[in-house]
Design a protein around this motif. Structure first.
Motif, PDB file in Angstrom:
ATOM      1  N   LEU A  24      -2.199   4.240   4.779  1.00  0.00           N
ATOM      2  CA  LEU A  24      -0.763   4.521   4.910  1.00  0.00           C
ATOM      3  C   LEU A  24      -0.501   5.444   6.094  1.00  0.00           C
ATOM      4  CD1 LEU A  24       0.187   5.000   1.149  1.00  0.00           C
ATOM      5  CD2 LEU A  24       0.768   3.050   2.600  1.00  0.00           C
ATOM      6  N   ALA A  25      -1.350   6.451   6.287  1.00  0.00           N
ATOM      7  CA  ALA A  25      -1.194   7.374   7.410  1.00  0.00           C
ATOM      8  C   ALA A  25      -1.368   6.645   8.741  1.00  0.00           C
ATOM      9  CB  ALA A  25      -2.198   8.514   7.296  1.00  0.00           C
ATOM     10  N   GLN A  26      -2.335   5.740   8.812  1.00  0.00           N
ATOM     11  CA  GLN A  26      -2.561   4.983  10.041  1.00  0.00           C
ATOM     12  C   GLN A  26      -1.366   4.102  10.385  1.00  0.00           C
ATOM     13  OE1 GLN A  26      -6.176   2.908   9.123  1.00  0.00           O
ATOM     14  NE2 GLN A  26      -7.481   4.561   9.897  1.00  0.00           N
ATOM     15  N   LYS A  27      -0.674   3.619   9.369  1.00  0.00           N
ATOM     16  CA  LYS A  27       0.496   2.758   9.574  1.00  0.00           C
ATOM     17  C   LYS A  27       1.795   3.567   9.651  1.00  0.00           C
ATOM     18  CE  LYS A  27      -1.832  -1.059   9.382  1.00  0.00           C
ATOM     19  NZ  LYS A  27      -1.987  -1.914  10.536  1.00  0.00           N
ATOM     20  N   ASN A  28       1.657   4.913   9.648  1.00  0.00           N
ATOM     21  CA  ASN A  28       2.817   5.821   9.692  1.00  0.00           C
ATOM     22  C   ASN A  28       3.794   5.583   8.550  1.00  0.00           C
ATOM     23  OD1 ASN A  28       2.000   7.272  12.022  1.00  0.00           O
ATOM     24  ND2 ASN A  28       2.678   5.558  13.289  1.00  0.00           N
ATOM     25  N   ILE A  29       3.274   5.270   7.395  1.00  0.00           N
ATOM     26  CA  ILE A  29       4.097   5.097   6.199  1.00  0.00           C
ATOM     27  C   ILE A  29       4.110   6.438   5.473  1.00  0.00           C
ATOM     28  CG2 ILE A  29       4.344   3.916   3.983  1.00  0.00           C
ATOM     29  CD1 ILE A  29       2.895   1.520   5.320  1.00  0.00           C
ATOM     30  N   THR A  30       5.260   7.091   5.488  1.00  0.00           N
ATOM     31  CA  THR A  30       5.374   8.420   4.882  1.00  0.00           C
ATOM     32  C   THR A  30       6.324   8.457   3.695  1.00  0.00           C
ATOM     33  OG1 THR A  30       7.118   9.026   6.445  1.00  0.00           O
ATOM     34  CG2 THR A  30       4.849   9.567   7.076  1.00  0.00           C
ATOM     35  N   ALA A  31       6.910   7.320   3.348  1.00  0.00           N
ATOM     36  CA  ALA A  31       7.872   7.277   2.253  1.00  0.00           C
ATOM     37  C   ALA A  31       7.207   7.524   0.900  1.00  0.00           C
ATOM     38  CB  ALA A  31       8.593   5.935   2.234  1.00  0.00           C
ATOM     39  N   PHE A  32       5.921   7.206   0.793  1.00  0.00           N
ATOM     40  CA  PHE A  32       5.178   7.429  -0.447  1.00  0.00           C
ATOM     41  C   PHE A  32       3.699   7.545  -0.131  1.00  0.00           C
ATOM     42  CE2 PHE A  32       5.716   2.887   0.135  1.00  0.00           C
ATOM     43  CZ  PHE A  32       4.430   2.395  -0.027  1.00  0.00           C
ATOM     44  N   ASN A  33       2.945   8.075  -1.096  1.00  0.00           N
ATOM     45  CA  ASN A  33       1.491   8.197  -0.919  1.00  0.00           C
ATOM     46  C   ASN A  33       0.778   7.159  -1.786  1.00  0.00           C
ATOM     47  OD1 ASN A  33       1.332   9.232  -3.571  1.00  0.00           O
ATOM     48  ND2 ASN A  33       1.618  11.313  -2.835  1.00  0.00           N
ATOM     49  N   GLY A  34      -0.524   7.165  -1.759  1.00  0.00           N
ATOM     50  CA  GLY A  34      -1.305   6.167  -2.493  1.00  0.00           C
ATOM     51  C   GLY A  34      -1.064   6.190  -3.986  1.00  0.00           C
ATOM     52  N   GLU A  35      -0.963   7.377  -4.547  1.00  0.00           N
ATOM     53  CA  GLU A  35      -0.731   7.494  -5.983  1.00  0.00           C
ATOM     54  C   GLU A  35       0.625   6.896  -6.355  1.00  0.00           C
ATOM     55  OE1 GLU A  35      -1.541   9.929  -3.926  1.00  0.00           O
ATOM     56  OE2 GLU A  35      -3.419  10.787  -4.623  1.00  0.00           O
ATOM     57  N   GLN A  36       1.637   7.226  -5.570  1.00  0.00           N
ATOM     58  CA  GLN A  36       2.966   6.677  -5.815  1.00  0.00           C
ATOM     59  C   GLN A  36       2.991   5.174  -5.562  1.00  0.00           C
ATOM     60  OE1 GLN A  36       4.774   9.292  -2.998  1.00  0.00           O
ATOM     61  NE2 GLN A  36       5.657  10.604  -4.587  1.00  0.00           N
ATOM     62  N   GLY A  37       2.216   4.728  -4.588  1.00  0.00           N
ATOM     63  CA  GLY A  37       2.156   3.302  -4.290  1.00  0.00           C
ATOM     64  C   GLY A  37       1.634   2.481  -5.459  1.00  0.00           C
ATOM     65  N   ARG A  38       0.647   3.024  -6.172  1.00  0.00           N
ATOM     66  CA  ARG A  38       0.128   2.330  -7.352  1.00  0.00           C
ATOM     67  C   ARG A  38       1.238   2.135  -8.377  1.00  0.00           C
ATOM     68  NH1 ARG A  38      -3.948   5.609 -10.029  1.00  0.00           N
ATOM     69  NH2 ARG A  38      -4.173   3.828 -11.390  1.00  0.00           N
ATOM     70  N   ILE A  39       2.019   3.189  -8.598  1.00  0.00           N
ATOM     71  CA  ILE A  39       3.113   3.113  -9.569  1.00  0.00           C
ATOM     72  C   ILE A  39       4.158   2.109  -9.095  1.00  0.00           C
ATOM     73  CG2 ILE A  39       4.994   4.406 -10.640  1.00  0.00           C
ATOM     74  CD1 ILE A  39       3.111   6.890 -10.429  1.00  0.00           C
ATOM     75  N   LEU A  40       4.537   2.197  -7.828  1.00  0.00           N
ATOM     76  CA  LEU A  40       5.541   1.281  -7.292  1.00  0.00           C
ATOM     77  C   LEU A  40       5.097  -0.171  -7.397  1.00  0.00           C
ATOM     78  CD1 LEU A  40       6.660   3.290  -4.146  1.00  0.00           C
ATOM     79  CD2 LEU A  40       7.981   2.904  -6.245  1.00  0.00           C
ATOM     80  N   HIS A  41       3.812  -0.426  -7.151  1.00  0.00           N
ATOM     81  CA  HIS A  41       3.301  -1.793  -7.235  1.00  0.00           C
ATOM     82  C   HIS A  41       3.430  -2.338  -8.666  1.00  0.00           C
ATOM     83  CE1 HIS A  41       0.899  -5.336  -6.510  1.00  0.00           C
ATOM     84  NE2 HIS A  41       0.166  -5.013  -7.551  1.00  0.00           N
ATOM     85  N   VAL A  42       3.052  -1.546  -9.646  1.00  0.00           N
ATOM     86  CA  VAL A  42       3.147  -1.994 -11.040  1.00  0.00           C
ATOM     87  C   VAL A  42       4.606  -2.231 -11.408  1.00  0.00           C
ATOM     88  CG1 VAL A  42       2.762  -1.337 -13.449  1.00  0.00           C
ATOM     89  CG2 VAL A  42       0.991  -0.908 -11.756  1.00  0.00           C
ATOM     90  N   LEU A  43       5.503  -1.346 -10.981  1.00  0.00           N
ATOM     91  CA  LEU A  43       6.927  -1.525 -11.276  1.00  0.00           C
ATOM     92  C   LEU A  43       7.480  -2.766 -10.586  1.00  0.00           C
ATOM     93  CD1 LEU A  43       8.156   2.172 -10.995  1.00  0.00           C
ATOM     94  CD2 LEU A  43       7.903   0.812 -13.089  1.00  0.00           C
ATOM     95  N   TRP A  44       7.031  -3.025  -9.370  1.00  0.00           N
ATOM     96  CA  TRP A  44       7.484  -4.206  -8.619  1.00  0.00           C
ATOM     97  C   TRP A  44       7.065  -5.489  -9.332  1.00  0.00           C
ATOM     98  CZ3 TRP A  44      10.423  -4.978  -4.315  1.00  0.00           C
ATOM     99  CH2 TRP A  44      10.364  -6.241  -3.721  1.00  0.00           C
ATOM    100  N   GLU A  45       5.839  -5.512  -9.832  1.00  0.00           N
ATOM    101  CA  GLU A  45       5.297  -6.705 -10.484  1.00  0.00           C
ATOM    102  C   GLU A  45       5.802  -6.897 -11.916  1.00  0.00           C
ATOM    103  OE1 GLU A  45       3.200  -9.106  -9.213  1.00  0.00           O
ATOM    104  OE2 GLU A  45       3.554  -8.151  -7.275  1.00  0.00           O
ATOM    105  N   ASN A  46       6.335  -5.842 -12.533  1.00  0.00           N
ATOM    106  CA  ASN A  46       6.712  -5.897 -13.958  1.00  0.00           C
ATOM    107  C   ASN A  46       8.099  -5.313 -14.152  1.00  0.00           C
ATOM    108  OD1 ASN A  46       3.967  -6.672 -15.235  1.00  0.00           O
ATOM    109  ND2 ASN A  46       3.485  -4.989 -13.855  1.00  0.00           N
ATOM    110  N   ASP A  47       9.122  -6.061 -13.780  1.00  0.00           N
ATOM    111  CA  ASP A  47      10.498  -5.602 -13.897  1.00  0.00           C
ATOM    112  C   ASP A  47      10.840  -5.267 -15.348  1.00  0.00           C
ATOM    113  OD1 ASP A  47      13.004  -4.978 -12.855  1.00  0.00           O
ATOM    114  OD2 ASP A  47      13.790  -6.972 -13.342  1.00  0.00           O
TER     115      ASP A  47
END
Length: 61
Positions: A24-47
């Motif tokens: 995420l740092a290499q891609k300059n993605i600062t809106a969330f971190n890896g831990e938050q990304g895991r949560i967001l992914h599960v929420l995205w897949e399971n409305d």
């Protein structure tokens, strides 16, 4: 023989999170971190998922 599988699973999760944060740092993605990304992914897949289901999917229980 004693099994340390829980320890190794925890270490794998730590390494995975570090790698995701580095990516995420290499891609300059600062809106969330890896831990938050895991949560967001599960929420995205399971409305509409409940907190309990979210915890199970994230192996927090």
């Amino acid at each position: 023989m004693k099994s340390n599988s829980g320890f190794y699973i925890g270490r794998i999760k730590q390494v995975n999170t570090r790698l995701l944060n580095k990516f995420l740092a290499q891609k300059n993605i600062t809106a969330f971190n890896g831990e938050q990304g895991r949560i967001l992914h599960v929420l995205w897949e399971n409305d509409g998922i409940s907190n309990r289901e979210l915890s199970k999917n994230l192996v927090l229980l």
